[in-house]
Enzyme design. Structure first.
Site, PDB file in Angstrom:
ATOM      1  N   ASN A  88     -12.870  -3.188 -19.943  1.00 13.70           N
ATOM      2  CA  ASN A  88     -14.236  -3.405 -19.380  1.00 13.70           C
ATOM      3  C   ASN A  88     -15.104  -2.812 -20.475  1.00 13.70           C
ATOM      4  O   ASN A  88     -14.877  -1.484 -20.732  1.00 13.70           O
ATOM      5  CB  ASN A  88     -14.400  -2.572 -18.075  1.00 13.70           C
ATOM      6  CG  ASN A  88     -15.819  -3.077 -17.478  1.00 13.70           C
ATOM      7  OD1 ASN A  88     -16.237  -2.389 -16.633  1.00 13.70           O
ATOM      8  ND2 ASN A  88     -16.352  -4.230 -17.720  1.00 13.70           N
ATOM      9  N   TYR A 120     -30.041  -6.122 -17.388  1.00 12.05           N
ATOM     10  CA  TYR A 120     -29.142  -5.145 -16.319  1.00 12.05           C
ATOM     11  C   TYR A 120     -29.868  -3.667 -16.198  1.00 12.05           C
ATOM     12  O   TYR A 120     -30.465  -3.382 -17.336  1.00 12.05           O
ATOM     13  CB  TYR A 120     -27.795  -5.028 -17.121  1.00 12.05           C
ATOM     14  CG  TYR A 120     -26.860  -3.844 -16.481  1.00 12.05           C
ATOM     15  CD1 TYR A 120     -26.579  -3.991 -15.115  1.00 12.05           C
ATOM     16  CD2 TYR A 120     -26.647  -2.525 -17.323  1.00 12.05           C
ATOM     17  CE1 TYR A 120     -25.635  -2.818 -14.653  1.00 12.05           C
ATOM     18  CE2 TYR A 120     -25.954  -1.698 -16.611  1.00 12.05           C
ATOM     19  CZ  TYR A 120     -25.332  -1.863 -15.460  1.00 12.05           C
ATOM     20  OH  TYR A 120     -24.625  -0.759 -14.986  1.00 12.05           O
ATOM     21  N   GLU A 129     -27.728  -1.223  -8.515  1.00 11.35           N
ATOM     22  CA  GLU A 129     -27.376  -1.569  -9.732  1.00 11.35           C
ATOM     23  C   GLU A 129     -27.642  -3.129  -9.889  1.00 11.35           C
ATOM     24  O   GLU A 129     -27.303  -3.808  -8.956  1.00 11.35           O
ATOM     25  CB  GLU A 129     -25.791  -1.652 -10.163  1.00 11.35           C
ATOM     26  CG  GLU A 129     -25.373  -1.834 -11.549  1.00 11.35           C
ATOM     27  CD  GLU A 129     -23.965  -1.590 -11.611  1.00 11.35           C
ATOM     28  OE1 GLU A 129     -23.342  -1.469 -12.705  1.00 11.35           O
ATOM     29  OE2 GLU A 129     -23.217  -1.808 -10.450  1.00 11.35           O
ATOM     30  N   TYR A 131     -28.399  -7.117 -11.726  1.00  9.26           N
ATOM     31  CA  TYR A 131     -28.232  -8.023 -12.945  1.00  9.26           C
ATOM     32  C   TYR A 131     -28.839  -9.127 -12.802  1.00  9.26           C
ATOM     33  O   TYR A 131     -28.916  -9.769 -11.700  1.00  9.26           O
ATOM     34  CB  TYR A 131     -26.689  -8.355 -12.915  1.00  9.26           C
ATOM     35  CG  TYR A 131     -25.593  -7.343 -13.353  1.00  9.26           C
ATOM     36  CD1 TYR A 131     -24.837  -7.247 -14.450  1.00  9.26           C
ATOM     37  CD2 TYR A 131     -25.261  -6.616 -12.284  1.00  9.26           C
ATOM     38  CE1 TYR A 131     -23.992  -6.267 -14.737  1.00  9.26           C
ATOM     39  CE2 TYR A 131     -24.218  -5.507 -12.726  1.00  9.26           C
ATOM     40  CZ  TYR A 131     -23.507  -5.710 -13.938  1.00  9.26           C
ATOM     41  OH  TYR A 131     -22.768  -4.743 -14.041  1.00  9.26           O
ATOM     42  N   GLU A 221     -21.765  -7.737 -21.615  1.00  8.05           N
ATOM     43  CA  GLU A 221     -20.312  -7.171 -20.688  1.00  8.05           C
ATOM     44  C   GLU A 221     -19.386  -8.229 -20.736  1.00  8.05           C
ATOM     45  O   GLU A 221     -19.178  -9.365 -20.800  1.00  8.05           O
ATOM     46  CB  GLU A 221     -20.889  -7.031 -19.305  1.00  8.05           C
ATOM     47  CG  GLU A 221     -19.660  -6.427 -18.656  1.00  8.05           C
ATOM     48  CD  GLU A 221     -20.286  -5.839 -17.217  1.00  8.05           C
ATOM     49  OE1 GLU A 221     -19.336  -5.331 -16.372  1.00  8.05           O
ATOM     50  OE2 GLU A 221     -21.419  -5.654 -17.129  1.00  8.05           O
TER      51      GLU A 221
END
Length: 353
Positions: A88, A120, A129, A131, A221
């Site tokens: 990741n 993001y 959080e 996106y 990502e």
């Protein structure tokens, strides 16, 4: 060859143990070398976790797989990345504080077996959080969450999802928090994102954001995959065309600054408010904004600003890091109020000094 992810383990993830974000990261990033926008320097190659500023933009780089990913910072607003067999990683360029803005970007993106290209960021109080996913590989990163509707924006349709992360790493340490997703159905690697359109759609779906105390980046990502990207930001300081609830964000004028208010979330006998300050054509230093409270309303806390109160008027000045804004740039402060939610506080004129 890209690693094939185990779809049973693909879920909304949060992995920001080291990335602090927000204004604090500008100070904490060793050797970041603060530069004014437009001041160029040689490319910088990142292979380990770090945050800072580079050629006038905030950057963030995080991975749990050292040695498998490289991000190169180039000309102002440009970065490239390449990862191979990474578990990741996430990185990109943007701003130390999120806000309602139009973000223009262009480039190329190869997600491999599982990657995302997204705007993001994080908010505080509530901790969220979020996106806005422009492109992704075979796996839809929001699909493990609860579908909350759709929003037509930026020439396309996005599906909205919400998920909960329990005792997970975040910019505020190990916390339980919500993840918000807008996932574009027609994938693209270039375009303009009107963040306000998504924020408003989330709010209408019962998904309120908090204060923009943390970073907002155009991020790449990769999750259990190999891939690459080459992205250039073409804008992000402009005023979105979609107004926030409770009042529009004004177009920067010739005055020192303007201020608009919105309620970000509310509960029985209390609410959170946010004021967005936008500098005029000449910029502003040491802005000052009066907020008039209604009868029975008491401020419990203020963030991203310093407040003094006289009667029912709360006067807010910068926290220090956000006191100087260039032409058209924005910042925000927020506060928690105990008392009735109506009428909402009113904001007076924003002035300098």
């Amino acid at each position: 060859m890209s690693e094939t992810p185990d779809k049973s383990d693909l879920r909304p993830v949060s992995r920001r143990k080291l990335v602090l974000g927000g204004a604090g990261a500008l100070v904490a990033a060793a050797g970041s070398g603060l530069l004014l926008p437009g001041t160029a320097r040689a490319d910088q190659v990142l292979t380990s976790n770090s945050t800072g500023t580079y050629n006038g933009y905030y950057y963030s780089f995080w991975t749990d797989s050292p040695g498998t990913v490289t991000m190169t910072l180039g000309a102002a607003g440009q970065y490239s990345s390449r990862w191979s067999g990474t578990n990741n990683w996430v990185g990109g360029l943007g701003w130390a504080n999120g806000s309602r803005r139009n973000v223009t970007y262009s480039g190329t993106f190869d997600p491999g077996s599982n990657g995302y290209l997204a705007l993001y960021g994080w908010t505080s109080n509530p901790l969220v959080e979020y996106y806005i996913v422009e492109n992704h590989g075979p796996y839809n990163p929001g699909s493990a969450g609860r579908q909350r509707g759709t929003v037509n924006a930026d020439g396309g349709t996005y599906t909205i999802y919400e998920s909960t992360r329990t005792n997970a790493p975040s910019v505020e340490g190990t916390r339980t928090f919500q993840q918000y997703w807008s996932v574009r159905t027609g994938k693209r690697s270039s375009g303009t994102i009107n963040t306000g359109a998504h924020f408003d759609a989330w709010q209408a779906a019962g998904m309120p954001l908090g204060a923009f105390n943390y970073y907002m980046i155009m991020a790449t990502e990769g999750y259990r995959s190999s891939g690459s990207s080459n992205i250039t930001l073409g804008g992000g300081g402009g005023t979105p065309t979609t107004p926030p609830p409770g009042g529009g964000t004004p177009t920067p004028g010739t005055g020192a600054c303007t201020a608009t208010y919105r309620t970000t979330n509310s509960w029985n006998n209390g609410f959170n408010g946010e004021v967005t300050i936008t500098a005029g054509s000449g910029g502003v230093t040491n802005w000052r904004v009066p907020v008039t409270l209604a009868s029975g309303q008491t401020v419990q806390s203020v963030w991203n600003g310093t407040a003094s109160r006289s009667g029912n008027v709360l006067t807010v000045t910068p926290a220090g890091h956000n006191g100087t804004l260039g032409a058209g740039q924005s910042t925000s402060f927020g506060f928690t109020v105990n008392g009735p939610t109506s009428p909402a506080p009113s904001v007076g004129g924003c002035t300098a000094g």
